[in-house]
Design an enzyme around this catalytic site. Sequence first.
Site, PDB file in Angstrom:
ATOM      1  N   ASP A 101       0.846  -1.198   0.000  1.00  0.00           N
ATOM      2  CA  ASP A 101       0.000   0.000   0.000  1.00  0.00           C
ATOM      3  C   ASP A 101       0.884   1.253   0.000  1.00  0.00           C
ATOM      4  O   ASP A 101       2.049   1.200   0.425  1.00  0.00           O
ATOM      5  CB  ASP A 101      -0.885   0.028   1.248  1.00  0.00           C
TER       6      ASP A 101
HETATM    7  N1  URA Z   1      -0.963  -6.034   3.890  1.00  0.00           N
HETATM    8  C1  URA Z   1      -1.541  -4.814   3.901  1.00  0.00           C
HETATM    9  O1  URA Z   1      -2.582  -4.610   4.491  1.00  0.00           O
HETATM   10  N2  URA Z   1      -0.902  -3.816   3.251  1.00  0.00           N
HETATM   11  C2  URA Z   1       0.273  -3.977   2.612  1.00  0.00           C
HETATM   12  O2  URA Z   1       0.818  -3.021   2.057  1.00  0.00           O
HETATM   13  C3  URA Z   1       0.849  -5.262   2.614  1.00  0.00           C
HETATM   14  C4  URA Z   1       0.210  -6.279   3.248  1.00  0.00           C
END
Ligand code: URA
Length: 229
Positions: A101
Amino acid sequence: MRLDKFVCKSTALTKVQAIAHIEAGDITVNGKVISDISTQVHENNHVMFAEEQLCPRPFRYLLMNKPAQTICSNIDEAYPSLFNYIDIERPQELHIVGRLDADTTGLVLITDDGRWSFNITSPNKLCPKVYRVHLRQSIDKSAKVLFAQGIKLQGESQLTAPALLTIVDDKQVLLTITEGKFHQVKRMFASIGNKVMGLHRESIGCVTLDVDEGQWRYLTVEEIKHLNP
Ligand code: URA
């Protein structure tokens, strides 16, 4: 590999230019003109263009320490692409192995080898990814059992695969998962009534983050092999 990809990986041609040359009948494979761009060719095929034999460049494998407020995309969107930090030739040939993310930091693998990246992201391959997680509320040690048994995420019918939760302190944990569902770590903690305040990926398989934020390096031959045994 498809013929258009083979031509791109062996020349300075863009994909559009490579397709135009293939369709114009400028490429021969084992002595025959091939004008179908989707024809499968192998490294031992004799592919000729402009009187030269084409030989694809070797695959590239990198790791990077992703800063926050960057995105795992080849182009800038709401946030800048992490490729802004990577000064490398032909970045458009590379892809990111499993997205983080925008607000997640840490280890990202980057390559142009699709089969290699599939073997890391496919849940069947059980490649462990370790995340350091900062939580809003204190964690109860009963969460270890819940995560080991598998969690039912909102909107999913199947439980998550067994995950290993290691408690560092009351609001900080390490979580090891082998899948990469959308927002998986945040959704796992949401499903037990907690909230992820900070998320950082520390390792993937045998590869551990060892460069500063915004920095990158090539993987070693051992790391490449270890991740795809
Ligand atoms: N899980 C998440 O919620 N976000 C990420 O960026 C990676 C794994």
